[in-house]
Design a protein around this motif. Structure first.
Motif, short mmCIF file in Angstrom:
data_model
loop_
_atom_site.label_atom_id
_atom_site.label_comp_id
_atom_site.label_asym_id
_atom_site.label_seq_id
_atom_site.Cartn_x
_atom_site.Cartn_y
_atom_site.Cartn_z
N ALA A 20 11.41 -70.79 -14.46
CA ALA A 20 11.39 -70.43 -13.03
C ALA A 20 12.09 -71.54 -12.24
O ALA A 20 11.48 -72.44 -11.70
CB ALA A 20 9.96 -70.24 -12.55
N ASP A 24 6.63 -69.52 -16.29
CA ASP A 24 7.34 -70.31 -15.27
C ASP A 24 8.14 -71.49 -15.80
O ASP A 24 8.69 -72.25 -15.02
CB ASP A 24 6.40 -70.78 -14.15
CG ASP A 24 6.09 -69.70 -13.15
OD1 ASP A 24 6.83 -68.70 -13.11
OD2 ASP A 24 5.10 -69.86 -12.42
N GLN A 44 1.61 -60.19 -15.62
CA GLN A 44 2.34 -59.90 -14.39
C GLN A 44 3.22 -58.69 -14.63
O GLN A 44 3.88 -58.60 -15.67
CB GLN A 44 3.21 -61.10 -13.98
CG GLN A 44 4.11 -60.82 -12.80
CD GLN A 44 5.04 -62.00 -12.53
OE1 GLN A 44 4.77 -63.13 -12.88
NE2 GLN A 44 6.16 -61.70 -11.90
N TYR A 51 16.20 -62.52 -21.73
CA TYR A 51 15.12 -61.74 -21.11
C TYR A 51 15.77 -60.57 -20.38
O TYR A 51 16.91 -60.67 -19.92
CB TYR A 51 14.33 -62.60 -20.12
CG TYR A 51 13.62 -63.76 -20.78
CD1 TYR A 51 12.42 -63.59 -21.44
CD2 TYR A 51 14.16 -65.05 -20.73
CE1 TYR A 51 11.76 -64.65 -22.04
CE2 TYR A 51 13.51 -66.12 -21.32
CZ TYR A 51 12.31 -65.92 -21.98
OH TYR A 51 11.66 -66.97 -22.57
N ASP A 67 10.63 -65.41 -15.98
CA ASP A 67 9.59 -66.25 -15.38
C ASP A 67 8.22 -65.94 -15.99
O ASP A 67 7.47 -66.84 -16.35
CB ASP A 67 9.55 -66.06 -13.86
CG ASP A 67 10.82 -66.52 -13.16
OD1 ASP A 67 11.67 -67.17 -13.81
OD2 ASP A 67 10.95 -66.22 -11.96
N ARG A 68 7.93 -64.66 -16.13
CA ARG A 68 6.63 -64.23 -16.68
C ARG A 68 6.47 -64.64 -18.14
O ARG A 68 5.47 -65.25 -18.52
CB ARG A 68 6.49 -62.72 -16.56
CG ARG A 68 5.21 -62.16 -17.18
CD ARG A 68 5.27 -60.68 -17.39
NE ARG A 68 6.33 -60.34 -18.37
CZ ARG A 68 6.89 -59.16 -18.47
NH1 ARG A 68 6.54 -58.16 -17.68
NH2 ARG A 68 7.82 -58.94 -19.37
N CYS A 110 6.50 -56.48 -14.05
CA CYS A 110 7.90 -56.67 -13.66
C CYS A 110 8.57 -55.30 -13.64
O CYS A 110 8.17 -54.38 -14.34
CB CYS A 110 8.62 -57.56 -14.67
SG CYS A 110 8.15 -59.30 -14.60
N THR A 111 9.62 -55.19 -12.85
CA THR A 111 10.38 -53.94 -12.80
C THR A 111 11.08 -53.73 -14.14
O THR A 111 11.25 -54.65 -14.93
CB THR A 111 11.44 -53.97 -11.69
OG1 THR A 111 12.41 -54.96 -12.02
CG2 THR A 111 10.82 -54.26 -10.34
N ASN A 143 15.27 -59.38 -17.42
CA ASN A 143 15.55 -59.67 -16.01
C ASN A 143 14.86 -60.99 -15.62
O ASN A 143 14.14 -61.58 -16.42
CB ASN A 143 15.11 -58.51 -15.09
CG ASN A 143 13.67 -58.14 -15.26
OD1 ASN A 143 12.79 -58.99 -15.28
ND2 ASN A 143 13.40 -56.85 -15.39
N ARG A 144 15.12 -61.44 -14.40
CA ARG A 144 14.58 -62.72 -13.93
C ARG A 144 13.05 -62.71 -13.92
O ARG A 144 12.41 -63.69 -14.30
CB ARG A 144 15.14 -63.04 -12.54
CG ARG A 144 14.52 -64.21 -11.82
CD ARG A 144 14.54 -65.53 -12.53
NE ARG A 144 15.84 -65.96 -12.93
CZ ARG A 144 16.03 -66.95 -13.81
NH1 ARG A 144 15.03 -67.57 -14.37
NH2 ARG A 144 17.24 -67.30 -14.15
N CYS A 145 12.45 -61.63 -13.48
CA CYS A 145 10.99 -61.55 -13.45
C CYS A 145 10.41 -61.74 -14.85
O CYS A 145 9.45 -62.49 -15.05
CB CYS A 145 10.55 -60.21 -12.85
SG CYS A 145 8.76 -59.96 -12.84
N ALA A 146 10.99 -61.07 -15.82
CA ALA A 146 10.51 -61.20 -17.21
C ALA A 146 10.72 -62.61 -17.74
O ALA A 146 9.87 -63.13 -18.47
CB ALA A 146 11.21 -60.18 -18.09
#
Length: 120
Positions: A119, A116, A76, A104, A111-112, A78-79, A106-109
């Motif tokens: 998450a 999850d 996935q 991590y 979760d990825r 992530c920004t 950021n939040r996206c990283a």
């Protein structure tokens, strides 16, 4: 005399039931730079608790025998925005104590990279 252990087994019926792994109970917490704190309880064997994706989280952890450092990140994008998320885990996994902490970017990283598990 060899029948005594067998007789004791039959009287208690403990030898007839398959051994079940001890239940797993984990407290997962996240904290980000906006001072948001999230905390859930995850139980596995059977899946339960307050984790919103408890079935998937238990499946991921079963695949790595509760070792958070072995979780494989899913594919996935992530920004690259840096907004750190610190996570901690304490509890037991199938009778073994668990203590895990990492950060991590950021939040996206989060979760990825945890597939999850974080998450929530």
């Amino acid at each position: 005399m060899a029948l005594l252990p067998f007789a004791a087994c039959l009287m208690s019926l403990s030898c007839l039931a398959p051994a079940q792994p001890p239940a797993s109970t984990l407290q997962l917490t996240s904290h980000d730079t906006a001072n948001r704190i999230g905390s859930v309880v995850l139980t596995c064997d059977p899946a339960g608790g307050t984790h919103p994706k408890r079935e998937k989280a238990c499946a991921v952890l079963s695949g790595v025998d509760g070792d958070f450092s072995r979780i494989q990140a899913r594919h996935q994008a992530c920004t690259l925005i840096y907004a750190p998320v610190d996570v901690t885990v304490v509890g037991t996994w199938r009778g073994k104590p668990v203590s895990f902490r990492t950060s991590y970017p950021n939040r996206c990283a989060a979760d990825r990279d945890s597939d999850d598990v974080f998450a929530f």
